[in-house]
Design a protein around this motif. Structure first.
Motif, PDB file in Angstrom:
ATOM      1  N   ALA A 195       0.729  -1.361  -0.027  1.00  0.00           N
ATOM      2  CA  ALA A 195      -0.049  -0.081   0.076  1.00  0.00           C
ATOM      3  C   ALA A 195       0.726   1.206  -0.109  1.00  0.00           C
ATOM      4  CB  ALA A 195      -0.798   0.172   1.514  1.00  0.00           C
ATOM      5  N   ASP A 196       2.101   1.052   0.161  1.00  0.00           N
ATOM      6  CA  ASP A 196       2.993   2.365   0.155  1.00  0.00           C
ATOM      7  C   ASP A 196       3.126   2.995  -1.364  1.00  0.00           C
ATOM      8  OD1 ASP A 196       5.001   4.236   0.646  1.00  0.00           O
ATOM      9  OD2 ASP A 196       6.486   2.782   1.355  1.00  0.00           O
ATOM     10  N   PRO A 197       2.703   4.194  -1.114  1.00  0.00           N
ATOM     11  CA  PRO A 197       2.726   4.813  -2.691  1.00  0.00           C
ATOM     12  C   PRO A 197       4.087   4.686  -3.350  1.00  0.00           C
ATOM     13  CG  PRO A 197       2.324   6.460  -1.043  1.00  0.00           C
ATOM     14  CD  PRO A 197       2.362   4.992  -0.308  1.00  0.00           C
ATOM     15  N   ALA A 198       5.132   4.749  -2.355  1.00  0.00           N
ATOM     16  CA  ALA A 198       6.530   5.077  -2.796  1.00  0.00           C
ATOM     17  C   ALA A 198       7.192   3.833  -3.547  1.00  0.00           C
ATOM     18  CB  ALA A 198       7.581   5.222  -1.841  1.00  0.00           C
ATOM     19  N   LEU A 199       6.391   2.493  -3.207  1.00  0.00           N
ATOM     20  CA  LEU A 199       6.953   1.087  -3.988  1.00  0.00           C
ATOM     21  C   LEU A 199       7.033   1.350  -5.277  1.00  0.00           C
ATOM     22  CD1 LEU A 199       7.762  -1.652  -3.325  1.00  0.00           C
ATOM     23  CD2 LEU A 199       5.355  -2.249  -3.562  1.00  0.00           C
ATOM     24  N   LEU A 200       5.991   1.684  -6.030  1.00  0.00           N
ATOM     25  CA  LEU A 200       6.012   1.736  -7.575  1.00  0.00           C
ATOM     26  C   LEU A 200       7.283   2.741  -7.821  1.00  0.00           C
ATOM     27  CD1 LEU A 200       5.100   0.724 -10.202  1.00  0.00           C
ATOM     28  CD2 LEU A 200       3.210   2.940 -10.042  1.00  0.00           C
ATOM     29  N   GLU A 201       7.409   3.757  -7.352  1.00  0.00           N
ATOM     30  CA  GLU A 201       8.599   4.938  -7.758  1.00  0.00           C
ATOM     31  C   GLU A 201       9.968   4.049  -7.442  1.00  0.00           C
ATOM     32  OE1 GLU A 201      10.289   9.149  -6.679  1.00  0.00           O
ATOM     33  OE2 GLU A 201       8.418   8.563  -5.685  1.00  0.00           O
ATOM     34  N   LEU A 202      10.003   3.663  -6.220  1.00  0.00           N
ATOM     35  CA  LEU A 202      11.175   2.703  -5.901  1.00  0.00           C
ATOM     36  C   LEU A 202      11.518   1.743  -6.962  1.00  0.00           C
ATOM     37  CD1 LEU A 202      11.146   2.326  -1.962  1.00  0.00           C
ATOM     38  CD2 LEU A 202      12.432   3.820  -3.437  1.00  0.00           C
ATOM     39  N   THR A 203      10.760   0.804  -7.332  1.00  0.00           N
ATOM     40  CA  THR A 203      10.808  -0.115  -8.438  1.00  0.00           C
ATOM     41  C   THR A 203      11.216   0.282  -9.826  1.00  0.00           C
ATOM     42  OG1 THR A 203       9.363  -1.527  -7.172  1.00  0.00           O
ATOM     43  CG2 THR A 203       9.984  -2.348  -9.467  1.00  0.00           C
ATOM     44  N   ALA A 204      10.495   1.412 -10.026  1.00  0.00           N
ATOM     45  CA  ALA A 204      10.835   2.190 -11.509  1.00  0.00           C
ATOM     46  C   ALA A 204      12.057   2.727 -11.506  1.00  0.00           C
ATOM     47  CB  ALA A 204       9.437   3.080 -11.812  1.00  0.00           C
ATOM     48  N   ASN A 205      12.584   3.440 -10.431  1.00  0.00           N
ATOM     49  CA  ASN A 205      13.892   3.988 -10.466  1.00  0.00           C
ATOM     50  C   ASN A 205      14.824   2.975 -10.452  1.00  0.00           C
ATOM     51  OD1 ASN A 205      12.744   6.639  -9.987  1.00  0.00           O
ATOM     52  ND2 ASN A 205      12.919   6.658  -8.089  1.00  0.00           N
ATOM     53  N   THR A 206      14.725   2.069  -9.750  1.00  0.00           N
ATOM     54  CA  THR A 206      15.807   0.700  -9.885  1.00  0.00           C
ATOM     55  C   THR A 206      15.980   0.320 -11.105  1.00  0.00           C
ATOM     56  OG1 THR A 206      15.306   0.048  -7.530  1.00  0.00           O
ATOM     57  CG2 THR A 206      16.264  -1.498  -8.956  1.00  0.00           C
ATOM     58  N   MET A 207      14.851   0.059 -11.821  1.00  0.00           N
ATOM     59  CA  MET A 207      15.071  -0.539 -13.462  1.00  0.00           C
ATOM     60  C   MET A 207      15.509   0.479 -14.180  1.00  0.00           C
ATOM     61  SD  MET A 207      13.805  -3.692 -13.701  1.00  0.00           S
ATOM     62  CE  MET A 207      13.680  -3.631 -15.471  1.00  0.00           C
ATOM     63  N   ARG A 208      14.998   1.802 -14.147  1.00  0.00           N
ATOM     64  CA  ARG A 208      15.668   2.872 -14.915  1.00  0.00           C
ATOM     65  C   ARG A 208      17.208   2.714 -14.861  1.00  0.00           C
ATOM     66  NH1 ARG A 208      14.703   9.176 -13.936  1.00  0.00           N
ATOM     67  NH2 ARG A 208      15.881   9.883 -15.831  1.00  0.00           N
ATOM     68  N   LEU A 209      17.548   2.998 -13.664  1.00  0.00           N
ATOM     69  CA  LEU A 209      18.899   3.120 -13.154  1.00  0.00           C
ATOM     70  C   LEU A 209      19.754   1.995 -13.662  1.00  0.00           C
ATOM     71  CD1 LEU A 209      21.228   4.808 -12.114  1.00  0.00           C
ATOM     72  CD2 LEU A 209      20.656   3.537  -9.909  1.00  0.00           C
ATOM     73  N   ALA A 210      19.174   0.469 -13.393  1.00  0.00           N
ATOM     74  CA  ALA A 210      20.120  -0.722 -13.758  1.00  0.00           C
ATOM     75  C   ALA A 210      20.196  -0.699 -15.375  1.00  0.00           C
ATOM     76  CB  ALA A 210      19.158  -1.945 -13.220  1.00  0.00           C
ATOM     77  N   LEU A 211      19.152  -0.445 -16.182  1.00  0.00           N
ATOM     78  CA  LEU A 211      19.020  -0.659 -17.600  1.00  0.00           C
ATOM     79  C   LEU A 211      20.092   0.548 -18.097  1.00  0.00           C
ATOM     80  CD1 LEU A 211      15.327  -1.185 -18.433  1.00  0.00           C
ATOM     81  CD2 LEU A 211      17.382  -2.818 -18.439  1.00  0.00           C
ATOM     82  N   THR A 212      19.976   1.835 -17.579  1.00  0.00           N
ATOM     83  CA  THR A 212      20.980   2.857 -18.139  1.00  0.00           C
ATOM     84  C   THR A 212      22.419   2.351 -17.883  1.00  0.00           C
ATOM     85  OG1 THR A 212      19.171   4.697 -17.539  1.00  0.00           O
ATOM     86  CG2 THR A 212      21.805   5.296 -17.643  1.00  0.00           C
ATOM     87  N   VAL A 213      22.811   1.752 -16.425  1.00  0.00           N
ATOM     88  CA  VAL A 213      24.051   1.339 -16.481  1.00  0.00           C
ATOM     89  C   VAL A 213      24.386   0.187 -17.139  1.00  0.00           C
ATOM     90  CG1 VAL A 213      25.379   0.073 -14.600  1.00  0.00           C
ATOM     91  CG2 VAL A 213      24.099   2.106 -13.983  1.00  0.00           C
ATOM     92  N   VAL A 214      23.645  -0.605 -17.715  1.00  0.00           N
ATOM     93  CA  VAL A 214      23.811  -1.764 -18.653  1.00  0.00           C
ATOM     94  C   VAL A 214      24.040  -1.323 -19.923  1.00  0.00           C
ATOM     95  CG1 VAL A 214      22.670  -3.757 -19.792  1.00  0.00           C
ATOM     96  CG2 VAL A 214      22.421  -3.620 -17.224  1.00  0.00           C
ATOM     97  N   GLY A 215      23.220  -0.425 -20.263  1.00  0.00           N
ATOM     98  CA  GLY A 215      23.542   0.315 -21.514  1.00  0.00           C
ATOM     99  C   GLY A 215      25.171   1.020 -21.810  1.00  0.00           C
ATOM    100  N   PHE A 216      25.281   1.851 -20.694  1.00  0.00           N
ATOM    101  CA  PHE A 216      26.295   2.458 -20.661  1.00  0.00           C
ATOM    102  C   PHE A 216      27.639   1.530 -20.605  1.00  0.00           C
ATOM    103  CE2 PHE A 216      24.756   6.677 -18.930  1.00  0.00           C
ATOM    104  CZ  PHE A 216      24.167   7.075 -20.279  1.00  0.00           C
ATOM    105  N   ALA A 217      27.612   0.567 -19.862  1.00  0.00           N
ATOM    106  CA  ALA A 217      28.564  -0.449 -19.734  1.00  0.00           C
ATOM    107  C   ALA A 217      28.880  -1.224 -20.913  1.00  0.00           C
ATOM    108  CB  ALA A 217      28.348  -1.513 -18.616  1.00  0.00           C
ATOM    109  N   ALA A 218      27.621  -1.375 -21.605  1.00  0.00           N
ATOM    110  CA  ALA A 218      27.970  -2.375 -23.129  1.00  0.00           C
ATOM    111  C   ALA A 218      28.647  -1.292 -24.019  1.00  0.00           C
ATOM    112  CB  ALA A 218      26.490  -2.660 -23.504  1.00  0.00           C
ATOM    113  N   LEU A 219      28.344   0.096 -23.920  1.00  0.00           N
ATOM    114  CA  LEU A 219      29.007   0.848 -24.885  1.00  0.00           C
ATOM    115  C   LEU A 219      30.381   1.141 -24.525  1.00  0.00           C
ATOM    116  CD1 LEU A 219      26.125   3.779 -25.399  1.00  0.00           C
ATOM    117  CD2 LEU A 219      26.810   2.131 -27.006  1.00  0.00           C
ATOM    118  N   LEU A 220      30.700   1.031 -23.381  1.00  0.00           N
ATOM    119  CA  LEU A 220      32.084   1.355 -22.876  1.00  0.00           C
ATOM    120  C   LEU A 220      32.693  -0.048 -23.083  1.00  0.00           C
ATOM    121  CD1 LEU A 220      34.035   3.494 -22.081  1.00  0.00           C
ATOM    122  CD2 LEU A 220      33.418   3.191 -19.608  1.00  0.00           C
ATOM    123  N   GLY A 221      32.225  -1.055 -22.659  1.00  0.00           N
ATOM    124  CA  GLY A 221      33.233  -2.321 -22.140  1.00  0.00           C
ATOM    125  C   GLY A 221      33.243  -3.132 -23.688  1.00  0.00           C
TER     126      GLY A 221
END
Length: 562
Positions: A59-85
């Motif tokens: 019921a915590d309204p912040a749960l969806l935001e936490l999950t979305a932020n986690t996915m957004r950050l992780a996918l961005t890091v994966v993309g940058f790591a691929a572009l660099l590595g």
């Protein structure tokens, strides 16, 4: 028939051994975390009110935001790591890059710096009147304390995983077949996209999966940088439930289950993408392959490697080292403000700092040995033996890397702090080895899997026909072929384990300190300079051990990093 039955019994014995070790190392702590999520009173020894925390947590309204932020950050890091590595890895594996071993060692250094130390180094470098501004550059604090700044710092911490995986895969398999393609009339670009890149896909997918898992479980960088920007992720949400009163163990466990679900989704996606795309490329005695000459591209490639090392390694280490040498931070970068006073203060601590360095060294080596041996056996069960339930074994070996260190530590506490155990590793150094091995096992498993998938079944079959047991085939045939990739993975495990923080803080026995605990306590006491000085000493110690190991292996015809 007798030989076949004996070999089958040997393989089954290996499978049972792997299952038993995974049960103790992974399944038990994860099971207790799941039980804590279901039974909110478990920590008090009660199974009352099952699922009582579900409604409040979801019921915590912040749960969806936490999950979305986690996915957004992780996918961005994966993309940058691929572009660099990926480009750096292909160049390192396929071409004769000048000073290649130097670049390998340099790109391992980010693993020696704890993420929260690296984040503090970037703050000291880019803040107003920071080191960059003192040297004539701009202040980039607003950019650093933003989503893109956090993704940038996290990428620099993890992209070497992609670099080493791709470079080893290309060097081991792509060169030989690319040379065949050139003989058949293919252009260099055709060989790259039609031969080298497809052959590197298993290693690339494995490394990107590791990057994703490391990104969703990373605590230090988001806690130091993202929190000030109002950007929270699941890991920081879990930590708040552990640290703020009243402590919400069921809520933290439920958030951890979300991280597990994200990790399993990534794992299933990887398996689906690689289905029927594996290639067997090692069917006989391996031979050294001649790397391509760079020719006129020599200097542009050197500039590229130099810029990456400058940004990813030199800049944060310069900041850490400068802080350790400044008598006062307010005095800035001035010759009369430089001093070894913080190092002298560490020396006056007596044997405490020395013991912390020694503890981290021994624990890191122990975790590397445990995960290396277990990772090779798991890869054998999953890839070569293909036993029933191999998918479950593979998934179970990946699960720890989808869990924050703080959650794994709590799981171990919940398991081994029970009164009914006749003997327990709790409050001993053994539980730290268990924690490090649990957290870092996916690294060796992914690397070993990628290496073993490129070894044809004919070699082991020939050994079995001649009476070799499964154990002998592993030791005499498979392990030597897997050695370069497995050694690189163990090196990463050692580097990460020797600076692990969260599990060390929670699980270190009374009176025992590791480097990360020592540094953290110095920061808590306001001794930023002493904390950075201890970090420099720890980095130097770990780098020396890795350089020595790399030199010994190089003399025997191998390489730790490529």
């Amino acid at each position: 028939m007798a030989q076949g039955a004996g070999a089958g019994a040997s393989a089954r014995g290996i499978v049972w051994l792997v299952c038993a070790v995974l049960g103790v190392l992974v399944a038990l702590p994860l099971a207790f975390i799941g039980l804590q999520a279901v039974f909110p009173e478990l920590a008090r020894g009660s199974l009352a009110h099952p699922f009582g925390a579900l409604a409040q947590t979801f019921a915590d309204p912040a749960l969806l935001e936490l999950t979305a932020n986690t996915m957004r950050l992780a996918l961005t890091v994966v993309g940058f790591a691929a572009l660099l590595g990926v480009p750096l890895g292909v160049l390192r594996g396929a071409c004769r890059v000048p000073a290649a071993r130097f670049w390998d060692v340099a790109l391992l250094l980010p693993f020696l710096v704890p993420p929260y130390i690296a984040a503090m180094g970037w703050i000291m470098l880019l803040q107003p009147n920071g080191y960059l501004q003192q040297l004539g550059g701009p202040s980039l604090q607003r950019w650093l304390f933003s989503f893109w700044g956090v993704a940038f710092v996290m990428t620099l911490n993890v992209f070497p995983v992609v670099y080493f995986a791709v470079s080893r895969s290309v060097a081991a398999t792509g060169l030989r077949l690319a040379e065949v393609g050139r003989v058949c009339g293919a252009s260099p670009w055709q060989c790259l996209w039609r031969i080298v890149v497809p052959l590197a896909l298993p290693a690339l997918a494995a490394s990107l999966l590791l990057v994703f898992a490391m990104a969703i479980e990373e605590y230090g960088t988001p806690a130091v940088l993202a929190s000030d920007a109002g950007f929270f992720v699941l890991v920081t949400g879990i930590e708040r439930r552990f640290s703020e009163w009243p402590i919400d163990l069921p809520g933290a466990a439920l958030l951890s289950m979300i991280l597990v679900a994200l990790g399993l989704a990534a794992f299933c996606t990887q398996r689906a993408l690689l289905a029927r795309r594996g290639f067997e490329t090692t069917a006989g005695k391996p031979a050294a392959q001649a790397a391509a000459e760079l020719g006129p591209w020599r200097w542009p490639v050197l500039v590229l490697f130099g810029l990456v090392v400058l940004v990813a390694v030199v800049a944060p280490l310069f900041s850490v080292a400068s802080t350790s040498l400044l008598r006062t931070l307010s005095g800035g970068l001035a010759w009369d403000n430089l001093s070894f006073a913080h190092y002298a203060a560490i020396g006056r601590e007596g044997g405490e700092a020395t013991r912390a360095l020694g503890n981290s060294l021994v624990l890191g080596l122990g975790a590397a040995c445990v995960t290396g041996a277990l990772g090779a056996l798991i890869a054998y069960c999953v890839v070569t033996a293909r036993v029933r339930g191999s998918g479950l074994i593979d998934a179970l070996s990946l699960l720890p890397n989808t869990m924050p260190g703080i959650v794994v530590a709590v799981g171990l506490i919940l398991v081994w702090n029970q009164r009914w155990w006749p003997a327990t590793p709790y409050n001993t150094w053994v539980i730290l080895v268990l924690a490090y091995s649990c957290l870092l096992l996916p690294i060796t498993v992914r690397y070993a899997n990628a290496a073993l998938r490129q070894i044809g079944p004919g070699l082991e079959a020939a050994a079995r026909v001649h009476g070799a047991s499964a154990a002998m085939a592993i030791v005499r045939i498979l392990l030597p072929l897997m050695a370069p990739s497995l050694a690189a993975a163990m090196l990463l495990v050692f580097a990460i384990a020797s600076r692990e923080l969260v599990a060390s803080l929670l699980l270190a026995p009374t009176g025992m300190q590791t480097v990360s605990v020592f540094v953290w306590r110095q920061f808590e006491q306001g001794s930023l300079g002493q904390g950075m000085a201890m970090s420099v000493l720890a980095i130097a110690m770990t780098a020396s051990v890795m350089a020595l190991a790399g030199g010994l292996l190089h003399r025997r015809g191998g390489s730790l990093t490529g």
